[in-house]
Design a protein around this motif. Structure first.
Motif, PDB file in Angstrom:
ATOM      1  N   LEU A 158       0.826  -1.221   0.000  1.00 23.78           N
ATOM      2  CA  LEU A 158       0.000   0.000   0.000  1.00 23.78           C
ATOM      3  C   LEU A 158       0.855   1.265   0.000  1.00 23.78           C
ATOM      4  CD1 LEU A 158      -2.744  -1.002   2.627  1.00 23.78           C
ATOM      5  CD2 LEU A 158      -2.671  -1.518   0.181  1.00 23.78           C
ATOM      6  N   TYR A 159       1.971   1.227  -0.717  1.00 23.21           N
ATOM      7  CA  TYR A 159       2.908   2.347  -0.615  1.00 23.21           C
ATOM      8  C   TYR A 159       2.365   3.638  -1.209  1.00 23.21           C
ATOM      9  CZ  TYR A 159       4.212   0.729  -5.350  1.00 23.21           C
ATOM     10  OH  TYR A 159       4.190   0.327  -6.669  1.00 23.21           O
ATOM     11  N   PHE A 160       1.202   3.590  -1.839  1.00 27.37           N
ATOM     12  CA  PHE A 160       0.590   4.820  -2.339  1.00 27.37           C
ATOM     13  C   PHE A 160       0.314   5.812  -1.221  1.00 27.37           C
ATOM     14  CE2 PHE A 160      -3.024   1.940  -1.486  1.00 27.37           C
ATOM     15  CZ  PHE A 160      -3.797   2.727  -0.645  1.00 27.37           C
ATOM     16  N   ALA A 167      -5.818   7.700  -6.743  1.00 28.96           N
ATOM     17  CA  ALA A 167      -6.430   6.385  -6.919  1.00 28.96           C
ATOM     18  C   ALA A 167      -6.353   5.941  -8.369  1.00 28.96           C
ATOM     19  CB  ALA A 167      -7.886   6.420  -6.448  1.00 28.96           C
ATOM     20  N   GLU A 168      -6.477   6.887  -9.283  1.00 32.10           N
ATOM     21  CA  GLU A 168      -6.426   6.555 -10.714  1.00 32.10           C
ATOM     22  C   GLU A 168      -5.048   6.008 -11.100  1.00 32.10           C
ATOM     23  OE1 GLU A 168      -7.462   9.422  -9.433  1.00 32.10           O
ATOM     24  OE2 GLU A 168      -9.633   9.245  -9.802  1.00 32.10           O
ATOM     25  N   GLY A 218      -5.299   9.986   9.211  1.00 31.23           N
ATOM     26  CA  GLY A 218      -5.721  11.367   9.071  1.00 31.23           C
ATOM     27  C   GLY A 218      -7.187  11.429   8.679  1.00 31.23           C
ATOM     28  N   ASP A 219      -7.715  12.630   8.648  1.00 30.50           N
ATOM     29  CA  ASP A 219      -9.111  12.813   8.260  1.00 30.50           C
ATOM     30  C   ASP A 219      -9.338  12.281   6.847  1.00 30.50           C
ATOM     31  OD1 ASP A 219      -9.613  14.025  10.674  1.00 30.50           O
ATOM     32  OD2 ASP A 219      -9.454  16.078   9.893  1.00 30.50           O
ATOM     33  N   GLY A 220     -10.336  11.445   6.701  1.00 23.52           N
ATOM     34  CA  GLY A 220     -10.692  10.929   5.388  1.00 23.52           C
ATOM     35  C   GLY A 220      -9.837   9.786   4.890  1.00 23.52           C
ATOM     36  N   ASP A 221      -8.862   9.332   5.693  1.00 23.94           N
ATOM     37  CA  ASP A 221      -7.953   8.279   5.216  1.00 23.94           C
ATOM     38  C   ASP A 221      -8.674   6.952   4.986  1.00 23.94           C
ATOM     39  OD1 ASP A 221      -5.810   9.943   5.111  1.00 23.94           O
ATOM     40  OD2 ASP A 221      -4.737   9.073   6.814  1.00 23.94           O
ATOM     41  N   ARG A 222      -9.622   6.611   5.835  1.00 21.53           N
ATOM     42  CA  ARG A 222     -10.312   5.327   5.645  1.00 21.53           C
ATOM     43  C   ARG A 222     -10.988   5.293   4.274  1.00 21.53           C
ATOM     44  NH1 ARG A 222     -10.093   2.829  10.632  1.00 21.53           N
ATOM     45  NH2 ARG A 222     -10.127   4.272  12.404  1.00 21.53           N
ATOM     46  N   GLU A 223     -11.631   6.393   3.902  1.00 17.40           N
ATOM     47  CA  GLU A 223     -12.288   6.467   2.597  1.00 17.40           C
ATOM     48  C   GLU A 223     -11.263   6.408   1.470  1.00 17.40           C
ATOM     49  OE1 GLU A 223     -12.855   8.495   5.146  1.00 17.40           O
ATOM     50  OE2 GLU A 223     -14.860   7.821   5.742  1.00 17.40           O
ATOM     51  N   ARG A 224     -10.088   6.997   1.687  1.00 17.86           N
ATOM     52  CA  ARG A 224      -9.039   6.960   0.658  1.00 17.86           C
ATOM     53  C   ARG A 224      -8.546   5.536   0.435  1.00 17.86           C
ATOM     54  NH1 ARG A 224      -7.124  11.605   3.610  1.00 17.86           N
ATOM     55  NH2 ARG A 224      -7.527  13.537   2.465  1.00 17.86           N
ATOM     56  N   TYR A 225      -8.279   4.807   1.522  1.00 15.87           N
ATOM     57  CA  TYR A 225      -7.835   3.416   1.373  1.00 15.87           C
ATOM     58  C   TYR A 225      -8.882   2.603   0.611  1.00 15.87           C
ATOM     59  CZ  TYR A 225      -3.833   3.967   4.528  1.00 15.87           C
ATOM     60  OH  TYR A 225      -2.639   4.342   5.089  1.00 15.87           O
ATOM     61  N   HIS A 228      -8.925   3.638  -3.143  1.00 15.60           N
ATOM     62  CA  HIS A 228      -7.751   3.168  -3.882  1.00 15.60           C
ATOM     63  C   HIS A 228      -7.839   1.670  -4.162  1.00 15.60           C
ATOM     64  CE1 HIS A 228      -5.980   7.074  -3.107  1.00 15.60           C
ATOM     65  NE2 HIS A 228      -4.852   6.725  -3.700  1.00 15.60           N
ATOM     66  N   LEU A 229      -8.245   0.892  -3.164  1.00 12.76           N
ATOM     67  CA  LEU A 229      -8.291  -0.562  -3.345  1.00 12.76           C
ATOM     68  C   LEU A 229      -9.416  -0.979  -4.279  1.00 12.76           C
ATOM     69  CD1 LEU A 229      -7.418  -1.619   0.294  1.00 12.76           C
ATOM     70  CD2 LEU A 229      -6.003  -1.952  -1.740  1.00 12.76           C
ATOM     71  N   LEU A 230     -10.554  -0.320  -4.179  1.00 13.59           N
ATOM     72  CA  LEU A 230     -11.637  -0.641  -5.105  1.00 13.59           C
ATOM     73  C   LEU A 230     -11.274  -0.271  -6.542  1.00 13.59           C
ATOM     74  CD1 LEU A 230     -14.805   0.414  -3.067  1.00 13.59           C
ATOM     75  CD2 LEU A 230     -14.059  -1.911  -3.636  1.00 13.59           C
ATOM     76  N   ALA A 231     -10.584   0.855  -6.702  1.00 15.40           N
ATOM     77  CA  ALA A 231     -10.162   1.264  -8.044  1.00 15.40           C
ATOM     78  C   ALA A 231      -9.159   0.270  -8.625  1.00 15.40           C
ATOM     79  CB  ALA A 231      -9.555   2.665  -7.992  1.00 15.40           C
ATOM     80  N   ARG A 232      -8.251  -0.231  -7.785  1.00 11.64           N
ATOM     81  CA  ARG A 232      -7.264  -1.205  -8.272  1.00 11.64           C
ATOM     82  C   ARG A 232      -7.936  -2.517  -8.641  1.00 11.64           C
ATOM     83  NH1 ARG A 232      -2.014  -1.576  -9.182  1.00 11.64           N
ATOM     84  NH2 ARG A 232      -0.801  -3.436  -8.662  1.00 11.64           N
TER      85      ARG A 232
END
Length: 245
Positions: A158-160, A167-168, A218-225, A228-232
């Motif tokens: 998950l080095y992103f 995410a793209e 951080g704020d919003g990190d859970r949604e970011r993870y 990113h994973l759903l996009a991959r």
């Protein structure tokens, strides 16, 4: 749902592997653990990757040592003569990650037998999915314990999140399967991919991401993870070892 929390009662010894200096500790539940420090070089993000990836792999049928959170009082290392370790214990006061210690285990080097094409292909596909760059013959991050294969050390995945690559970009990031310890299983990957894709739902990813303590995010990190994973997952044809099914 959350990871169990224990308290470190004794620092046993350092494990001088890599740059993060994990150590062996005893907990107040009488368990023995490898402790991964949030005060180490890569900070808590490496521990975030350990939890998300390790718990995802476990839910998909792979063997990963049990993960817990562990409270560390830096005073337990006051008798440690190594100043670097003392400083690490002080920096890591509070919540850290505990990995169940597997006594008598040894590193997988291929001599313990072939785990089977399906198992190797499954590990290869999942490592590609989470962009785990640390499963080569130089460092397999695989242990053999009671004749079974166990997966460890997923902090490099998950080095992103170190720079929050978009995410793209992450979705279609190529994966170098040639360097993977199970690269020979690439032709078998398409046969196991369909089952894995069906199992990795938004609900499953949300569940494992929810196990990460708030203080490491951080704020919003859970949604970011999750994004990113759903996009991959959606763009798997661009990175899947062995080609698309």
């Amino acid at each position: 749902m959350s990871l169990p929390i224990v308290t470190a009662t004794r620092y046993v010894l350092p494990l001088r592997e890599g740059g993060s200096l994990p150590g062996v500790v005893e907990g107040n539940d009488l368990g023995t653990y490898v402790i991964k420090f949030q005060g180490a070089g890569q900070g808590p993000k490496a521990l975030v990757a350990e939890i998300i990836v390790g718990e995802l792999f476990r839910r998909l049928g792979l063997r990963v040592p049990e993960l817990k959170l562990i409270e560390l009082d830096p005073a337990i290392g006051k008798s440690e003569p190594d100043q670097e370790i003392q400083h690490l214990l002080v920096r890591s006061a509070g919540l850290n990650l505990a990995v169940d210690y597997l006594p008598g285990s040894f590193g997988y080097d291929g001599s313990a037998g072939n785990p089977g094409d399906d198992a190797m292909a499954k590990i290869l596909w999942l490592d590609a999915f989470v962009a785990n760059v640390d499963r080569s013959w130089r460092n397999t991050n695989l242990l053999v314990w009671h004749k079974n294969l166990w997966l460890i050390d997923h902090g490099a995945a998950l080095y992103f999140h170190h720079s929050w690559m978009s995410a793209e970009k992450f979705a279609s990031l190529p994966y170098d399967a040639d360097d993977h310890v199970f690269s020979v299983a690439a032709p078998a990957v398409p046969a196991v991919a369909e089952e894995l894709v069906a199992a990795i739902t938004s609900e499953l990813l949300t569940e494992v991401i929810a196990l990460v303590p708030d203080e490491w995010l951080g704020d919003g990190d859970r949604e970011r993870y999750l994004g990113h994973l759903l996009a991959r997952l959606e763009q798997r044809a661009t990175w899947q070892p062995g080609g698309a099914a």
